[in-house]
Write a protein that holds these residues in place. Structure first.
Motif, PDB file in Angstrom:
ATOM      1  N   GLY A   1     -35.916  67.783 109.700  1.00  0.00           N
ATOM      2  CA  GLY A   1     -34.655  67.829 110.434  1.00  0.00           C
ATOM      3  C   GLY A   1     -34.761  67.227 111.820  1.00  0.00           C
ATOM      4  O   GLY A   1     -33.881  66.452 112.246  1.00  0.00           O
ATOM      5  N   ALA A   2     -35.822  67.574 112.546  1.00  0.00           N
ATOM      6  CA  ALA A   2     -35.966  67.066 113.919  1.00  0.00           C
ATOM      7  C   ALA A   2     -36.226  65.568 113.929  1.00  0.00           C
ATOM      8  O   ALA A   2     -35.702  64.833 114.794  1.00  0.00           O
ATOM      9  CB  ALA A   2     -37.099  67.810 114.623  1.00  0.00           C
TER      10      ALA A   2
ATOM     11  N   LEU B   1     -42.813  77.495 116.774  1.00  0.00           N
ATOM     12  CA  LEU B   1     -41.971  76.523 116.072  1.00  0.00           C
ATOM     13  C   LEU B   1     -40.702  76.219 116.850  1.00  0.00           C
ATOM     14  O   LEU B   1     -40.311  75.046 116.992  1.00  0.00           O
ATOM     15  CB  LEU B   1     -41.625  77.073 114.685  1.00  0.00           C
ATOM     16  CG  LEU B   1     -40.790  76.155 113.783  1.00  0.00           C
ATOM     17  CD1 LEU B   1     -41.550  74.864 113.488  1.00  0.00           C
ATOM     18  CD2 LEU B   1     -40.431  76.866 112.489  1.00  0.00           C
ATOM     19  N   VAL B   2     -40.067  77.248 117.390  1.00  0.00           N
ATOM     20  CA  VAL B   2     -38.849  77.039 118.178  1.00  0.00           C
ATOM     21  C   VAL B   2     -39.152  76.225 119.427  1.00  0.00           C
ATOM     22  O   VAL B   2     -38.388  75.311 119.803  1.00  0.00           O
ATOM     23  CB  VAL B   2     -38.220  78.399 118.553  1.00  0.00           C
ATOM     24  CG1 VAL B   2     -37.081  78.211 119.556  1.00  0.00           C
ATOM     25  CG2 VAL B   2     -37.701  79.103 117.302  1.00  0.00           C
TER      26      VAL B   2
ATOM     27  N   LEU C   1     -41.104  76.272 106.657  1.00  0.00           N
ATOM     28  CA  LEU C   1     -40.262  76.092 107.842  1.00  0.00           C
ATOM     29  C   LEU C   1     -40.751  74.936 108.702  1.00  0.00           C
ATOM     30  O   LEU C   1     -39.941  74.194 109.284  1.00  0.00           O
ATOM     31  CB  LEU C   1     -40.239  77.385 108.657  1.00  0.00           C
ATOM     32  CG  LEU C   1     -39.455  78.563 108.068  1.00  0.00           C
ATOM     33  CD1 LEU C   1     -39.612  79.798 108.953  1.00  0.00           C
ATOM     34  CD2 LEU C   1     -37.979  78.200 107.919  1.00  0.00           C
ATOM     35  N   ALA C   2     -42.078  74.803 108.809  1.00  0.00           N
ATOM     36  CA  ALA C   2     -42.616  73.704 109.622  1.00  0.00           C
ATOM     37  C   ALA C   2     -42.241  72.352 109.014  1.00  0.00           C
ATOM     38  O   ALA C   2     -41.843  71.417 109.739  1.00  0.00           O
ATOM     39  CB  ALA C   2     -44.132  73.847 109.720  1.00  0.00           C
TER      40      ALA C   2
ATOM     41  N   ALA D   1     -39.629  72.488 118.503  1.00  0.00           N
ATOM     42  CA  ALA D   1     -38.349  71.838 118.194  1.00  0.00           C
ATOM     43  C   ALA D   1     -37.527  71.612 119.453  1.00  0.00           C
ATOM     44  O   ALA D   1     -36.913  70.549 119.636  1.00  0.00           O
ATOM     45  CB  ALA D   1     -37.577  72.683 117.184  1.00  0.00           C
TER      46      ALA D   1
ATOM     47  N   CYS E   1     -45.821  70.583 114.614  1.00  0.00           N
ATOM     48  CA  CYS E   1     -45.447  71.641 113.664  1.00  0.00           C
ATOM     49  C   CYS E   1     -46.617  72.025 112.760  1.00  0.00           C
ATOM     50  O   CYS E   1     -46.608  73.108 112.152  1.00  0.00           O
ATOM     51  CB  CYS E   1     -44.265  71.182 112.805  1.00  0.00           C
ATOM     52  SG  CYS E   1     -42.690  71.134 113.687  1.00  0.00           S
TER      53      CYS E   1
ATOM     54  N   THR F   1     -38.487  71.860 109.540  1.00  0.00           N
ATOM     55  CA  THR F   1     -38.199  71.542 110.947  1.00  0.00           C
ATOM     56  C   THR F   1     -38.596  70.104 111.258  1.00  0.00           C
ATOM     57  O   THR F   1     -37.866  69.376 111.974  1.00  0.00           O
ATOM     58  CB  THR F   1     -38.948  72.512 111.873  1.00  0.00           C
ATOM     59  OG1 THR F   1     -38.529  73.843 111.596  1.00  0.00           O
ATOM     60  CG2 THR F   1     -38.673  72.187 113.332  1.00  0.00           C
ATOM     61  N   TYR F   2     -39.722  69.686 110.716  1.00  0.00           N
ATOM     62  CA  TYR F   2     -40.154  68.305 110.948  1.00  0.00           C
ATOM     63  C   TYR F   2     -39.130  67.322 110.381  1.00  0.00           C
ATOM     64  O   TYR F   2     -38.750  66.355 111.062  1.00  0.00           O
ATOM     65  CB  TYR F   2     -41.518  68.064 110.300  1.00  0.00           C
ATOM     66  CG  TYR F   2     -41.980  66.627 110.436  1.00  0.00           C
ATOM     67  CD1 TYR F   2     -42.703  66.224 111.553  1.00  0.00           C
ATOM     68  CD2 TYR F   2     -41.662  65.674 109.474  1.00  0.00           C
ATOM     69  CE1 TYR F   2     -43.104  64.910 111.691  1.00  0.00           C
ATOM     70  CE2 TYR F   2     -42.059  64.360 109.605  1.00  0.00           C
ATOM     71  CZ  TYR F   2     -42.783  63.980 110.716  1.00  0.00           C
ATOM     72  OH  TYR F   2     -43.165  62.670 110.856  1.00  0.00           O
TER      73      TYR F   2
ATOM     74  N   VAL G   1     -42.943  66.569 117.534  1.00  0.00           N
ATOM     75  CA  VAL G   1     -42.542  67.271 116.321  1.00  0.00           C
ATOM     76  C   VAL G   1     -43.710  67.392 115.327  1.00  0.00           C
ATOM     77  O   VAL G   1     -43.764  68.333 114.532  1.00  0.00           O
ATOM     78  CB  VAL G   1     -41.342  66.553 115.665  1.00  0.00           C
ATOM     79  CG1 VAL G   1     -41.751  65.202 115.085  1.00  0.00           C
ATOM     80  CG2 VAL G   1     -40.721  67.432 114.582  1.00  0.00           C
TER      81      VAL G   1
END
Length: 421
Positions: free
Chosen positions: A93-94, A44-45, A86-87, A48, A64, A90-91, A61
């Motif tokens: 936010g990114a 994941l990191v 979290l995925a 991103a 994810c 993260t999607y 992205v």
């Protein structure tokens, strides 16, 4: 495999743990703690980071969706659900950090969301199946330890060691069996191999061991013990056949040993269509005397009498090695059988301490697996026993005695009036 002699050279049975069954399935550990969660986290990191440091024309992205899928393959249900959340986060936010014209949009968001949900469901199915598999393994291990009961160190006044290797690694149990039964008439040893596979072979092995444990304790004459085993095999076969089973032709090869109280330097031998034991010591390797005998359950094809009982002298430092056909029929790539006697003799020449039961069993196990390249075609049992010396700790014999063995000759003679060949 199991360590019956306490020698420290053989693998011990798995220990039960109180924690969740999945803890035994962790692939990555650090200082005893599972770190499988690092794999989806690092993925994941990395996604991103790469997405943020590339141009708008190359967006990853939406990858994810793989994060939760990786977690589903390695982690538990709740950990997978956490990575699914979290995925998605993260999607969001990114993707929001990019100008509108470079955003992936709701279509990929739905992909990541649905992928996370499916991953959680997949993790739940995997965890359920793993728990079921571990439960079945536990049942198989319990069955194995019930049929092949653990033998205390020095049981019956014998130093002993054993290894059992199932050809089917998942089954952990087959038709091989062995046991030591001390009693007021000496200590008796039984090793055998039931013809066939599956639960039918296990049931037959359990029946024979039950009879051996009772007759081996109560009967003064080893020939009577042999007769009881023959009758038990026929009775078991008749019972299972009456229930509709296909055991009407099942039999078992076996070797029955008796260590009499009155003579410390001898052993009585009865063979039921089995390989004769080897006596391994500083003087080399020799095969104990043997007479022809049919396997258990087949005596009715001839006179109905069990095989004769032969008595042979055994030196105090000699160890008796008993194996099933998983050893004697192990083949290499060229189809050559494993030369058990010659190989053990060579091992003794290099290291005389190989004659100790634990070392001997470990040696034969390793050499057999090396010879066949680890591809066992049949269940394999390796069992080694010898009398304890005067300074050894006694097991619970129910009337046993201690002392050094006497007599080192290689002769054999009739036992209890039976005509021997």
């Amino acid at each position: 495999m199991s360590d019956r002699g306490g020698q420290g050279l053989l693998a011990r049975p798995p220990r039960a743990r109180g924690r969740d069954a999945l803890e035994r399935q962790k692939l990555l550990q650090f200082r005893g703690h599972s770190v499988t969660w690092l794999v989806p986290l690092l993925t994941l990191v990395a996604i991103a980071f790469v997405d943020f440091n590339t141009s708008g024309e190359f967006r990853i992205v939406s990858w994810c969706v793989f994060v939760a899928a990786i977690a589903a393959a390695l982690c538990g249900v709740w950990t997978t659900a956490l990575f699914a959340v979290l995925a998605v986060a993260t999607y969001i936010g990114a993707d929001a950090a990019w100008p509108y014209q470079y955003r992936e949009g709701p279509a990929d968001f739905v992909l990541v969301l649905i992928g996370g949900i499916l991953s959680v469901l997949a993790a739940a199915v995997r965890v359920r199946d793993e728990r079921r598999m571990l439960h079945m393994r536990h049942i198989a291990e319990t069955t194995r330890r019930t049929v092949l009961r653990p033998l205390p160190d020095g049981w019956g006044g014998l130093d002993h060691a054993a290894v059992y290797l199932a050809a089917d690694a998942d089954a952990r149990m087959g038709g091989d069996f062995y046991d030591i039964q001390p009693g007021p008439h000496g200590t008796r040893v039984l090793l055998g191999d039931v013809q066939g596979k599956g639960l039918g072979a296990v049931e037959a092995a359990a029946a024979l061991l039950g009879t051996f444990r009772e007759a081996g304790y109560h009967e003064a004459d080893l020939a009577t013990v042999a007769e009881r085993l023959e009758v038990r095999m026929r009775r078991h076969r008749g019972h299972t056949t009456a229930l509709g089973g296909a055991d009407n032709d099942r039999f078992a090869t076996a070797v029955l040993l008796g260590f009499p109280e009155e003579e410390r330097g001898v052993v009585d031998v009865v063979l039921f269509g089995h390989e004769a034991p080897l006596a391994a010591g500083p003087g080399g390797v020799r095969r104990l005397p043997h007479a022809g005998g049919l396997p258990l359950g087949l005596a009715e094809l001839t006179s109905g009498e069990p095989p004769p009982v032969l008595r042979a002298a055994v030196a105090p430092e000699e160890t008796l090695l008993l194996v099933t056909d998983g050893v004697t029929e192990a083949r290499d790539r060229d189809g050559a059988f494993y030369p058990l006697a010659d190989d053990v003799a060579a091992g003794l020449a290099r290291e005389p301490r190989t004659a100790e039961p634990g070392r001997l069993v470990a040696y034969v196990r390793d050499r057999t697996l090396r010879h066949c390249g680890g591809a066992l075609i049949d269940d394999t049992t390796i069992f080694a026993v010898r009398r304890r010396g005067a300074g050894s700790t006694r097991g619970d014999r129910g009337g046993g005695a201690e002392g050094d063995a006497r007599g080192t000759g290689g002769d054999e003679r009739p036992v209890r009036g039976r005509l021997q060949t």
